[in-house]
Enzyme design. Structure first.
Site, mmCIF file in Angstrom:
data_model
loop_
_atom_site.group_PDB
_atom_site.id
_atom_site.type_symbol
_atom_site.label_atom_id
_atom_site.label_comp_id
_atom_site.label_asym_id
_atom_site.label_seq_id
_atom_site.Cartn_x
_atom_site.Cartn_y
_atom_site.Cartn_z
ATOM 1 N N LYS A 488 0.838 -1.200 0.000
ATOM 2 C CA LYS A 488 0.000 0.000 0.000
ATOM 3 C C LYS A 488 0.877 1.255 0.000
ATOM 4 O O LYS A 488 2.066 1.182 0.304
ATOM 5 C CB LYS A 488 -0.892 -0.020 1.239
ATOM 6 C CG LYS A 488 -0.108 -0.036 2.539
ATOM 7 C CD LYS A 488 -1.013 -0.264 3.739
ATOM 8 C CE LYS A 488 -0.180 -0.199 5.017
ATOM 9 N NZ LYS A 488 -0.905 -0.604 6.186
ATOM 10 N N TYR A 715 16.589 31.529 2.828
ATOM 11 C CA TYR A 715 15.429 32.355 3.172
ATOM 12 C C TYR A 715 15.493 32.871 4.611
ATOM 13 O O TYR A 715 15.908 32.140 5.512
ATOM 14 C CB TYR A 715 14.133 31.526 3.037
ATOM 15 C CG TYR A 715 13.652 31.389 1.617
ATOM 16 C CD1 TYR A 715 13.268 32.492 0.860
ATOM 17 C CD2 TYR A 715 13.574 30.131 1.026
ATOM 18 C CE1 TYR A 715 12.811 32.341 -0.432
ATOM 19 C CE2 TYR A 715 13.116 29.967 -0.270
ATOM 20 C CZ TYR A 715 12.741 31.087 -0.995
ATOM 21 O OH TYR A 715 12.292 30.940 -2.272
HETATM 22 C C1 PLP Z 1 -0.215 -1.438 7.001
HETATM 23 C C2 PLP Z 1 -0.874 -2.618 7.531
HETATM 24 C C3 PLP Z 1 -0.119 -3.744 7.931
HETATM 25 C C4 PLP Z 1 1.376 -3.788 7.937
HETATM 26 O O1 PLP Z 1 1.873 -3.227 9.124
HETATM 27 P P1 PLP Z 1 3.439 -3.102 9.378
HETATM 28 O O2 PLP Z 1 3.533 -2.554 10.741
HETATM 29 O O3 PLP Z 1 3.951 -2.147 8.355
HETATM 30 O O4 PLP Z 1 4.013 -4.440 9.238
HETATM 31 C C5 PLP Z 1 -0.809 -4.870 8.309
HETATM 32 N N1 PLP Z 1 -2.161 -4.897 8.323
HETATM 33 C C6 PLP Z 1 -2.904 -3.828 7.967
HETATM 34 C C7 PLP Z 1 -4.392 -3.923 8.019
HETATM 35 C C8 PLP Z 1 -2.294 -2.653 7.557
HETATM 36 O O5 PLP Z 1 -3.022 -1.601 7.216
#
Ligand code: PLP
Length: 820
Positions: A488, A715
């Site tokens: 994701k 800046y």
């Molecule tokens: C992002 C996510 C994970 C992965 O979590 P990590 O801490 O990055 O391993 C697992 N399950 C769900 C539902 C997530 O949204």
């Protein structure tokens, strides 16, 4: 390397084959590398993540006729040979070992933690001018790479050079039988690949097993652990140790800095070898010494060697994949330019070819002797034809006379300037382009022209590290537990397609993306594995059905909408994934919803629960473990209730990266691996120390100026110089993801081995760095985060978590993928 099927049966001790005189000249271990179906022998290897038997029927359709298998297929078509063995890996080694025994020539076997490939290539760079050599392609040194290398021995091979790499105890004996080295070279025992060994000494002892049948062993005596271990190992070989510190009995070697590089004198025998190498770094000098002593031992004279040490070039084993102009993808290969290395690069290319692109090869001429020209180029054309390359562009060496066997487009240019004059970006369109030429030549100008974004800031993504981290986590769970790889948010910033491709081939069970668009992009690029969409939105349902994307269902509203869209689409038993809220309180069904949920699911057959899952709220916090235990208990109760309502098995998963590390006993059927895949540790208690960093944010100095004390930089004049300073400007600003809070010395970047602080406020597209204490020039590389400045450190400065640092690198920063 031409064997008949009955000879193969003889070597493997199997029953006589159906077609005894079927010819075999290629060993195939990866179905995707198929080039010469008729004469290939496929090995159905089984790894933790994949079973080669699955590819047999597809390969038969492509014309492969010979298979080494553990399990015979139910249906055995006529005209196909199956060699049934108990251990397919072993069969591959046995065949190569048999082939090796047909040769009584000097064989150099190289092992060590670093420098194997370079030493091999450098020995070859000189030796090839005097003898017909065979060597391992690229860095083929594993229990699969070694047999494939040895298979390359040809009747006219005079000397062979093979490398061997191991990651666990017991492997080296097997490789020794296959390589059968007569001359050993031990490069260096560093701490690379430490995983499978107790310590330095154990690793060294294991490596030495490669040399048990050698006549001579070449090594550096300046590492006491190596010297001791060699002494202990009761080696029968003549020991050819060398030393720069005057170790007794060792060949004396002296080095001194010269203007152009390093002057090297080796007091080997009689006339010393005395030459200037055109590099200075210690590792390269050590590799050169090992290569030269091997060449001296092989009987070459110091003059013969010195005539070609100019060909000792830095060797990059990486294959880079970068975005090109006009919807092209570029693969840059800077390894030595010859047919074997090209073949591996072409395999890499064909694996990345998506249906929407054609394949193009831009090739700088090979470095070959005139007498071999015709044979090499003929082989090349056959290879290109087999690999379905659509277009060949040759630069610098006119091999037009040999293109007969190739049916694609062909064009030749005298040199790179001519190419650049006559071709422009407009001549390329939706192509996968492999650019390969002699390293160090101007071929890189060709890839630069074709690169999409000339902005010098890039996010480098190491795909080998992804594979390493994936397998490191795989080894923590049962072999049957599936891994959902979380890609994701554009692969936590690292870019999803290349990662998905890599994870698909590693055998991940599922990919999880945030929104349907990300999933659809992956499908269009040819990703076929199951994809879970965490956050499906109403307007994307039709797209989900079209691309076979499976939704997370977290509420009754969502369930009803998805079912009605499913009805419209006319689907049955479409897989969905039920999200339970066990304590995160973000999304999901509660315990009290379960009876109603089961009822509604049972009342229809449009969708069917494929899995049920939940997410831990505080897996990384031992103070909250009571809460986490309640989450586990609640998850069990709710998922049991769901399962009782159905006769098919519903997969369960609740662990994220930290969960896998701390609570592997709750792995159920699958786990969801996120941040740790990207090399970021979430625990600092050592339990995740084996992870390798994946992403490095890199840029380059574009301007350097000297300013007196009292000058202000940037800046609002916030960067007041307290001393006379040298200030570098780098082209990365907050619009690239360089957070404004990192200005005014709050972070340092890494330049030429030193940390250098920011000065003044970060601008939108640039920022300034104090490099007063560092030698540097315009064009030098700058690491913002990566192996030297961990993303975790940036996260701490910003009072956030590494997740945010990784995902903040903006889309305009070019992603460059590479494999070692
Ligand atoms: C992002 C996510 C994970 C992965 O979590 P990590 O801490 O990055 O391993 C697992 N399950 C769900 C539902 C997530 O949204």
């Amino acid at each position: 390397m031409n064997y008949s099927a009955s000879q193969i049966a003889g070597i493997l001790n199997t029953v006589a084959p159906a077609i005894p005189d079927s010819e075999i000249d290629t060993l195939l271990t990866d179905s995707r590398a198929l080039t010469y179906p008729g004469k290939s022998l496929f090995f159905a290897l089984t790894t933790a993540t994949n079973d080669g038997h699955r590819f047999i029927s597809g390969l038969i359709d492509c014309g492969v006729r010979n298979f080494v298998v553990k399990n015979l297929p139910d249906r055995q078509p006529e005209g196909v040979n199956f060699f049934r063995v108990d251990d397919v890996d072993k069969a591959l080694l046995d065949i190569a070992a048999f082939h090796r025994r047909q040769f009584s020539i000097p064989v150099v076997g190289i092992t060590g933690s670093r420098g194997k490939t370079i030493v091999k290539e450098w020995i070859n760079a000189v030796l090839r001018h005097y003898r017909h050599t065979t060597r391992s392609p690229r860095s083929f040194n594993s229990h699969i790479g070694v047999p494939l290398s040895v298979w390359g021995l040809e009747p006219d091979t005079e000397t062979a050079i093979f490398e061997a790499g191991i990651s666990a105890k017991g492997e080296m004996e097997l490789l020794e039988e296959v390589i059968g080295p007569t001359i050993g070279v031990l490069t260096n025992i560093g701490d690379a690949h430490d995983g499978g060994f107790r310590d330095h000494r154990e690793k060294c002892l294991e490596k030495l097993k490669l040399f048990r049948g050698c006549k001579a062993l070449i090594y550096c005596a300046d590492d006491p652990v190596v010297t001791d271990t060699v002494a202990q190992s009761a080696m029968t070989a003549e020991l050819i140790a060398w030393s720069r510190t005057g170790v007794e009995g060792a060949i004396r070697v002296t080095t001194e800095e010269a203007t152009a590089g390093t002057r090297l004198i080796i007091y080997y025998d009689g006339t010393p070898f005395d030459a200037v190498l055109n590099f200075k770094d210690a590792a390269s000098v050590e590799n050169a010494i090992n290569a030269i002593i091997t060449l001296l031992y092989l009987g070459l004279s110091p003059e013969q060697i010195a005539a070609h040490t100019g060909e000792f070039r830095h060797i990059d084993t990486r294959l880079d994949v970068i975005e090109g102009v006009r919807d092209c993808m570029l693969i840059r290969d800077s390894f030595t330019n010859d047919l074997d290395s090209l073949e591996v690069a072409l395999d890499f290319m064909t694996r990345r070819l998506t249906p929407d692109r054609k394949s193009t090869l831009i090739l700088g001429g090979f470095d070959i002797d005139a007498k071999d020209r015709s044979a090499v180029y003929k082989k090349l054309m056959t290879l290109l034809e087999r690999k379905n390359i659509s277009r060949l562009i040759g630069i610098g060496d006119d091999f037009a006379a040999y293109t007969g066997a190739f049916s694609g487009d062909v064009r030749f240019f005298a040199d790179v300037p001519q190419f650049l004059k006559e071709m422009s970006q407009k001549d390329f369109n939706s192509e996968l382009i492999l650019v390969k030429g002699t390293p160090g030549s101007d071929i890189h100008e060709v890839s630069e022209m074709l690169e999409a974004r000339q902005h010098e800031t890039v996010l480098e993504v190491n795909l080998d590290a992804i594979v390493h981290n994936f397998n490191e986590f795989r080894s923590r769970i049962r072999p049957t537990t599936g891994i959902v790889a979380m890609v994701k948010a554009f692969g936590y910033g690292a870019g999803s397609y290349e990662l998905a491709k890599t994870l698909q081939s590693q055998g991940a069970a599922y990919l999880a993306v945030a929104v349907a668009d990300e999933g659809a992009d992956l499908r269009r690029a040819g990703i076929t594995m199951p994809i879970l969409v965490l956050n499906p939105r109403v307007d994307s349902y039709p797209m989900m059905f079209e691309h076979n994307l499976e939704p997370e269902i977290f509420s009754f509203g969502l369930l009803d909408q998805f079912i009605s869209e499913g009805q419209r689409q006319g689907v049955r038993n479409y897989p969905i994934h039920i999200k339970l809220d066990t304590g995160m309180h973000r999304l999901g069904f509660l315990e009290k919803d379960m009876p109603e949920l089961v009822r509604r699911l049972q009342a229809q057959d449009v969708v069917s629960p494929k899995s049920v899952f939940s997410h831990l709220a505080a897996a990384d916090d031992p103070m909250m473990d009571d809460y986490t235990m309640e989450q586990f208990a609640l998850f069990k109760r709710c998922s049991d209730m769901l399962q009782e309502g159905f006769s098919h098995h519903i997969l369960r998963h609740i662990l994220n990266s930290t969960g896998i590390t701390r609570f592997p006993e709750y792995q159920y059927d699958m786990v969801r691996l996120g941040i740790c895949l990207y090399g970021i540790a979430t625990m600092d208690d050592g339990s995740q120390d084996g992870l390798q960093p994946v992403s490095s944010l890199k840029t380059a100095i574009i301007s350097l100026k000297e300013w007196p004390a009292g000058t202000t930089i940037g800046y609002n004049r916030r960067g007041l110089l307290k001393r006379d300073s040298r200030i570098a400007t780098i082209p990365i600003g907050y619009a690239d993801g360089m957070n404004r809070h990192l200005g005014n010395g709050h972070t340092s970047v890494f330049i030429n081995g030193h940390r250098c602080p920011t000065v003044g406020n970060i601008c939108m597209d640039a920022c300034m760095i104090d490099v007063t204490d560092v030698k540097c020039e315009v064009g030098d590389k700058v690491e913002v985060f990566g192996p030297n400045i961990p993303a975790e450190e940036i996260a701490q400065i910003l009072d956030t978590i590494p997740y945010e640092v990784l995902t903040s690198v903006s889309a305009r920063v070019k992603r460059v993928y590479y494999r070692e």
